[in-house]
Structure formats: structure tokens, C-alpha cells
Enzyme design. Structure first.
Site, PDB file in Angstrom:
ATOM      1  N   ASN A   1      78.274  58.853  40.062  1.00 31.56           N
ATOM      2  CA  ASN A   1      79.546  57.493  40.431  1.00 31.56           C
ATOM      3  C   ASN A   1      80.434  57.823  39.239  1.00 31.56           C
ATOM      4  O   ASN A   1      81.777  57.593  39.535  1.00 31.56           O
ATOM      5  CB  ASN A   1      78.774  56.575  40.780  1.00 31.56           C
TER       6      ASN A   1
ATOM      7  N   GLU B   1      78.986  58.750  49.281  1.00 27.25           N
ATOM      8  CA  GLU B   1      79.043  57.794  47.316  1.00 27.25           C
ATOM      9  C   GLU B   1      80.892  58.451  46.730  1.00 27.25           C
ATOM     10  O   GLU B   1      81.776  57.295  46.297  1.00 27.25           O
ATOM     11  CB  GLU B   1      77.871  57.713  46.613  1.00 27.25           C
TER      12      GLU B   1
ATOM     13  N   ASP C   1      73.716  42.052  46.571  1.00 21.95           N
ATOM     14  CA  ASP C   1      74.377  43.091  47.324  1.00 21.95           C
ATOM     15  C   ASP C   1      74.822  42.441  48.310  1.00 21.95           C
ATOM     16  O   ASP C   1      74.625  42.497  50.101  1.00 21.95           O
ATOM     17  CB  ASP C   1      73.351  44.111  48.104  1.00 21.95           C
TER      18      ASP C   1
ATOM     19  N   ASN D   1      81.209  46.645  43.665  1.00 18.82           N
ATOM     20  CA  ASN D   1      79.888  47.406  43.498  1.00 18.82           C
ATOM     21  C   ASN D   1      79.237  48.878  44.336  1.00 18.82           C
ATOM     22  O   ASN D   1      79.977  48.425  45.810  1.00 18.82           O
ATOM     23  CB  ASN D   1      78.456  46.437  43.406  1.00 18.82           C
TER      24      ASN D   1
ATOM     25  N   LYS E   1      71.529  46.659  36.020  1.00 19.59           N
ATOM     26  CA  LYS E   1      71.843  44.280  35.951  1.00 19.59           C
ATOM     27  C   LYS E   1      71.718  43.723  37.080  1.00 19.59           C
ATOM     28  O   LYS E   1      73.147  44.001  37.467  1.00 19.59           O
ATOM     29  CB  LYS E   1      71.608  44.527  34.717  1.00 19.59           C
TER      30      LYS E   1
ATOM     31  N   HIS F   1      76.497  51.039  47.162  1.00 21.50           N
ATOM     32  CA  HIS F   1      75.032  50.860  47.079  1.00 21.50           C
ATOM     33  C   HIS F   1      75.019  51.482  48.621  1.00 21.50           C
ATOM     34  O   HIS F   1      75.861  52.274  48.974  1.00 21.50           O
ATOM     35  CB  HIS F   1      74.464  49.203  47.972  1.00 21.50           C
TER      36      HIS F   1
END
Ligand code: GRF
Length: 208
Positions: free
Chosen positions: A16, A181, A152, A109, A93, A111
Site C-alpha cells: 500500500n 486497496e 476498526d 487506516n 499496532k 482494512h
């Protein structure tokens, strides 16, 4: 106006990160990666950063007395590089409120499922795809979201569905999801840079 600065947090392979680097290099994304920080010394992502002359740091959680001290060390580096947006890209983390407060609504973020399916504590990396396959879902996907104190749970920015095939293994599914992604993350970052994301409670409005 100075270039928009990203700070990318990684722990692993960094595909990514690579997609973001490529988007910047091909001028699709008007930004600069000011710094890359890895929680793992041997993360391949660090090599990718080095190759592109991006300042890179290994900041290991085990080298600090507490999660708070560890996060303070990361905050210091991110602030030194004047980061506008913190991008978690395969960062393993969970961040505490201290870090989140320092960059409130400025942490994203990605996911590899359609949140709220197959997410939360324990659902990371390949485990997410294994859970989706074990459950027998026909569709999984990708979610980009803002990071809040939960795991999340933050407001969702973009989602895209990815079909699950009958003969999929964790690896074939992960590969199909990763392709999405790599397109969706730069897209979400672009919307942020353009000031087109408005958080209203749990929802993120995308302005025209
Ligand atoms: C991605 O699937 C991402 O969604 C998840 O961890 C994986 C990281 O891959 N959080 P990479 O390090 O970017 O290749």
C-alpha cells in the site's frame, strides 16, 4: 502553498505504501511522503522508502517502557516532519487515545474487509481473509476509514466490494483484495487533501 505531507506507518511488506508512492510519482496524488515509520525492523516497507529517498525510521514498541512512551516517540517524529495526515498502511499496532488525540481526524487506516464484518481485535492481515473464507461469504472488500479510539470503528470514508470465488485460498483472495486497496487508498487520501471529506458523527460526507 507547501506540499501536503503524509506520514506513513507500516509493519510489513508495504504494497500500500508503494501504491501511494506510485500515485505521487505519476502525479495522481498531489502530496509528499514526509516520513515512513515502521514498528518492525525487518519490514520490507522500509526498503521501499529508502529506495525512494523517503526518510524512514524503525520505532519498535518493545524499546519503550509503555505504549504511551512508544507513541510519544512516533508523535515526535511525525511532528518534526510536519505531517498533515497519518496513513496506516499495514500497521499492526493499535494506537491509544494519546496518539489519536495528537492527530484527531487526521489518521486513516485501510482494512481488507467490508467493515463491520471481519474487523476489530484479532482481525488483521491474512486472518481477515481466513475468517471471510471460513464464514463462506460471497462478497468481501476494502474499507478506508478514519481512526478513532476503537479498533476498526472510525467513520468510513470509502468502501468497495470484492467477490469471493469458490476456489479461493487466503492468498488468492488477499491478492484480489490488495488490488482494490492499492486503488482505493490513494483515492481516499486525495479526497482528504482536496478538503472534500466532512465528518458528521459516524458518517463521512464526500463533498462535490
Ligand atoms: C493490507 O491488506 C491492509 O489492508 C492490512 O494489512 C495489509 C498490508 O499490506 N491492514 P501491505 O503491507 O500494504 O502490503
Amino acid at each position: 502553498m507547501s506540499t501536503f505531507k503524509l506520514g506513513v506507518l507500516v509493519s510489513g511488506g508495504g504494497t500500500n505504501l508503494q501504491a501511494i508512492i506510485d500515485s505521487i510519482n505519476s502525479k495522481k496524488l498531489n502530496a509528499e511522503i514526509a516520513v515512513v515509520i515502521s514498528s518492525r525492523k525487518d519490514a520490507f516497507a522500509l526498503k521501499r522508502a529508502r529506495k525512494h529517498n523517503i526518510p524512514e525510521f524503525y520505532i519498535g514498541p518493545d524499546d519503550y517502557e509503555s505504549p504511551a512512551e512508544y507513541e510519544k516517540a512516533m508523535i515526535k517524529v511525525l511532528q518534526r516532519y510536519k505531517v498533515d495526515l497519518v496513513v496506516l498502511a499495514g500497521f499492526m499496532k493499535v494506537l491509544t487515545s494519546e496518539f489519536i488525540e495528537a492527530f484527531r481526524n487526521r489518521i486513516m487506516n485501510i482494512h481488507p474487509s467490508l467493515i463491520p464484518s471481519f474487523c476489530g481485535r484479532g482481525f488483521y492481515g491474512k486472518k481477515v481473509h481466513k475468517a471471510a473464507l471460513d464464514y463462506g461469504v460471497k462478497v468481501t472488500g476494502v474499507t478506508v476509514h478514519f481512526v478513532d479510539e476503537g479498533t476498526d470503528t472510525g467513520p468510513i470514508i470509502l468502501q468497495e466490494a470484492v467477490p469471493v470465488m469458490e476456489d479461493d485460498t487466503v492468498d488468492t483472495l488477499a491478492e484480489r483484495v490488495l488490488k482494490v486497496e492499492h486503488r482505493l487508498y490513494p483515492e481516499a487520501i486525495k479526497l482528504f487533501i482536496e478538503g472534500r471529506l466532512r465528518i458528521e458523527g459516524r458518517k463521512v460526507k464526500i463533498l462535490k
